[in-house]
Scaffold this motif. Structure first.
Motif, PDB file in Angstrom:
ATOM      1  N   MET A   1       0.629  -1.129   0.016  1.00 38.38           N
ATOM      2  CA  MET A   1       0.145   0.006  -0.184  1.00 38.38           C
ATOM      3  C   MET A   1       0.492   1.023  -0.159  1.00 38.38           C
ATOM      4  SD  MET A   1      -2.616   2.020   2.358  1.00 38.38           S
ATOM      5  CE  MET A   1      -3.578   0.538   3.511  1.00 38.38           C
ATOM      6  N   ASN A   2       0.502   2.409  -0.885  1.00 33.46           N
ATOM      7  CA  ASN A   2       1.406   3.629  -0.793  1.00 33.46           C
ATOM      8  C   ASN A   2       0.393   4.251   0.220  1.00 33.46           C
ATOM      9  OD1 ASN A   2       3.054   4.882  -1.592  1.00 33.46           O
ATOM     10  ND2 ASN A   2       2.867   5.546  -4.053  1.00 33.46           N
ATOM     11  N   VAL A   3       1.008   5.408   0.900  1.00 25.76           N
ATOM     12  CA  VAL A   3      -0.121   5.846   1.436  1.00 25.76           C
ATOM     13  C   VAL A   3       0.945   7.743   0.530  1.00 25.76           C
ATOM     14  CG1 VAL A   3      -0.483   6.996   4.102  1.00 25.76           C
ATOM     15  CG2 VAL A   3      -0.354   4.815   3.587  1.00 25.76           C
ATOM     16  N   GLN A   4       0.163   8.144   0.602  1.00 26.18           N
ATOM     17  CA  GLN A   4       0.707   9.752   0.454  1.00 26.18           C
ATOM     18  C   GLN A   4       0.747  10.664   2.016  1.00 26.18           C
ATOM     19  OE1 GLN A   4       0.928  10.993  -3.025  1.00 26.18           O
ATOM     20  NE2 GLN A   4       0.649   9.047  -3.626  1.00 26.18           N
ATOM     21  N   GLY A   5       1.942  11.548   0.809  1.00 29.68           N
ATOM     22  CA  GLY A   5       2.328  12.302   2.636  1.00 29.68           C
ATOM     23  C   GLY A   5       3.332  13.214   2.392  1.00 29.68           C
ATOM     24  N   SER A   6       4.409  13.572   3.414  1.00 29.06           N
ATOM     25  CA  SER A   6       5.054  14.400   2.882  1.00 29.06           C
ATOM     26  C   SER A   6       5.998  13.783   3.247  1.00 29.06           C
ATOM     27  CB  SER A   6       5.004  15.672   4.520  1.00 29.06           C
ATOM     28  OG  SER A   6       4.746  14.800   5.609  1.00 29.06           O
ATOM     29  N   VAL A   7       7.423  14.292   3.084  1.00 26.21           N
ATOM     30  CA  VAL A   7       8.713  13.383   3.535  1.00 26.21           C
ATOM     31  C   VAL A   7       8.939  13.967   4.831  1.00 26.21           C
ATOM     32  CG1 VAL A   7      11.753  14.273   3.137  1.00 26.21           C
ATOM     33  CG2 VAL A   7       9.585  15.828   1.369  1.00 26.21           C
ATOM     34  N   THR A   8       9.580  12.876   5.138  1.00 28.73           N
ATOM     35  CA  THR A   8       9.383  12.370   6.854  1.00 28.73           C
ATOM     36  C   THR A   8      10.965  12.915   7.173  1.00 28.73           C
ATOM     37  OG1 THR A   8       8.608  10.128   6.049  1.00 28.73           O
ATOM     38  CG2 THR A   8      10.196  10.329   7.661  1.00 28.73           C
ATOM     39  N   GLN A   9      10.754  13.001   8.208  1.00 27.26           N
ATOM     40  CA  GLN A   9      11.996  13.898   9.156  1.00 27.26           C
ATOM     41  C   GLN A   9      11.998  12.858   9.936  1.00 27.26           C
ATOM     42  OE1 GLN A   9      11.404  17.917  10.681  1.00 27.26           O
ATOM     43  NE2 GLN A   9       9.040  18.353  10.028  1.00 27.26           N
ATOM     44  N   VAL A  10      13.531  12.369  10.246  1.00 25.11           N
ATOM     45  CA  VAL A  10      14.399  11.560  11.052  1.00 25.11           C
ATOM     46  C   VAL A  10      15.614  11.924  12.216  1.00 25.11           C
ATOM     47  CG1 VAL A  10      15.709   9.336  11.321  1.00 25.11           C
ATOM     48  CG2 VAL A  10      14.431  10.222   9.478  1.00 25.11           C
ATOM     49  N   LEU A  11      14.732  11.631  13.055  1.00 19.70           N
ATOM     50  CA  LEU A  11      15.161  12.763  14.350  1.00 19.70           C
ATOM     51  C   LEU A  11      16.127  11.627  15.261  1.00 19.70           C
ATOM     52  CD1 LEU A  11      12.352  14.849  15.766  1.00 19.70           C
ATOM     53  CD2 LEU A  11      14.345  15.369  14.059  1.00 19.70           C
ATOM     54  N   LEU A  12      17.389  11.990  15.367  1.00 22.39           N
ATOM     55  CA  LEU A  12      17.967  11.056  15.964  1.00 22.39           C
ATOM     56  C   LEU A  12      17.715  11.015  17.590  1.00 22.39           C
ATOM     57  CD1 LEU A  12      20.138   8.478  16.452  1.00 22.39           C
ATOM     58  CD2 LEU A  12      21.733  10.941  16.112  1.00 22.39           C
ATOM     59  N   ILE A  13      17.259  10.569  19.032  1.00 25.31           N
ATOM     60  CA  ILE A  13      16.771  10.230  20.144  1.00 25.31           C
ATOM     61  C   ILE A  13      18.529   9.902  21.525  1.00 25.31           C
ATOM     62  CG2 ILE A  13      15.795  10.003  22.055  1.00 25.31           C
ATOM     63  CD1 ILE A  13      14.857  12.145  20.092  1.00 25.31           C
ATOM     64  N   GLU A  14      19.350  10.670  21.777  1.00 23.30           N
ATOM     65  CA  GLU A  14      20.848  10.036  21.722  1.00 23.30           C
ATOM     66  C   GLU A  14      20.543  10.715  23.565  1.00 23.30           C
ATOM     67  OE1 GLU A  14      23.497   8.382  19.010  1.00 23.30           O
ATOM     68  OE2 GLU A  14      23.855  10.275  19.101  1.00 23.30           O
ATOM     69  N   ASP A  15      20.154  11.543  23.386  1.00 21.14           N
ATOM     70  CA  ASP A  15      20.257  12.437  24.915  1.00 21.14           C
ATOM     71  C   ASP A  15      19.020  13.198  25.280  1.00 21.14           C
ATOM     72  OD1 ASP A  15      20.521  15.554  24.870  1.00 21.14           O
ATOM     73  OD2 ASP A  15      22.482  14.802  23.600  1.00 21.14           O
ATOM     74  N   ASN A  16      18.480  13.694  26.761  1.00 19.85           N
ATOM     75  CA  ASN A  16      17.703  14.146  27.327  1.00 19.85           C
ATOM     76  C   ASN A  16      17.370  15.349  25.925  1.00 19.85           C
ATOM     77  OD1 ASN A  16      16.363  12.716  29.175  1.00 19.85           O
ATOM     78  ND2 ASN A  16      18.199  13.500  30.252  1.00 19.85           N
ATOM     79  N   SER A  17      18.042  16.045  25.844  1.00 21.17           N
ATOM     80  CA  SER A  17      18.096  17.720  24.614  1.00 21.17           C
ATOM     81  C   SER A  17      16.677  17.325  23.799  1.00 21.17           C
ATOM     82  CB  SER A  17      19.529  18.031  24.312  1.00 21.17           C
ATOM     83  OG  SER A  17      19.677  17.721  23.945  1.00 21.17           O
ATOM     84  N   GLN A  18      18.155  15.954  22.749  1.00 20.04           N
ATOM     85  CA  GLN A  18      16.775  15.954  21.629  1.00 20.04           C
ATOM     86  C   GLN A  18      15.332  15.218  21.912  1.00 20.04           C
ATOM     87  OE1 GLN A  18      20.012  12.537  21.086  1.00 20.04           O
ATOM     88  NE2 GLN A  18      21.170  13.776  19.426  1.00 20.04           N
ATOM     89  N   ILE A  19      15.608  15.259  23.403  1.00 20.52           N
ATOM     90  CA  ILE A  19      14.126  14.872  23.603  1.00 20.52           C
ATOM     91  C   ILE A  19      12.936  16.175  23.224  1.00 20.52           C
ATOM     92  CG2 ILE A  19      12.478  13.952  25.325  1.00 20.52           C
ATOM     93  CD1 ILE A  19      13.647  12.004  26.210  1.00 20.52           C
ATOM     94  N   GLY A  20      13.239  17.356  23.825  1.00 14.78           N
ATOM     95  CA  GLY A  20      12.634  18.589  23.892  1.00 14.78           C
ATOM     96  C   GLY A  20      12.853  18.762  22.864  1.00 14.78           C
TER      97      GLY A  20
END
Length: 128
Positions: A1-20
């Motif tokens: 199945m192909n779902v239309q959408g936007s470009v995916t943003q990939v966010l690395l989570i390695e420390d607490n500051s990246q959660i915010g």
């Protein structure tokens, strides 16, 4: 199945500051697509909880965010991916169950706040 959408943003989570940072990116994405304040806040809450879970339970991981079409307008898809030890989904969805001495309401809250919720986990990691 192909779902239309936007470009995916990939966010690395390695420390607490990246959660915010992930919370702010998710909320801004929702606001840019005309989510009201309540729904944009729910998106931010979900990104925060998923990011926190990545650090607590796997040590690191990624959040994938994108806008997708829905029956009642656009939605924000948030996928958390890790290579942690895995978890038992039924146990972890039960309020009060915790593997880390917390309140044990996080995964259940995610399921309740999301319009669509799915998870897969085994010894190779998890996708929520």
């Amino acid at each position: 199945m192909n779902v239309q959408g936007s470009v995916t943003q990939v966010l690395l989570i390695e420390d607490n500051s990246q959660i915010g940072h992930a919370r702010r990116v998710a909320q801004r994405l929702a606001e840019q697509h005309d989510f009201d304040t309540t729904d944009a806040g729910r998106v931010a809450l979900l990104a925060t909880e998923l990011g926190s879970n990545l650090l607590k339970h796997a040590g690191r991981g990624e959040l994938h965010l994108r806008v997708i079409p829905g029956r009642e307008g656009r939605g924000v898809e948030i996928i958390a991916i890790d290579r942690g030890p895995g978890f038992d989904l039924d146990q972890c969805l039960t309020d009060g169950f915790s593997t880390r001495g917390t309140q044990g309401i996080g995964l259940g809250a995610l399921a309740r706040q999301a319009q669509v919720f799915d998870a897969y986990s085994d010894a190779r990691g998890s996708v929520v």
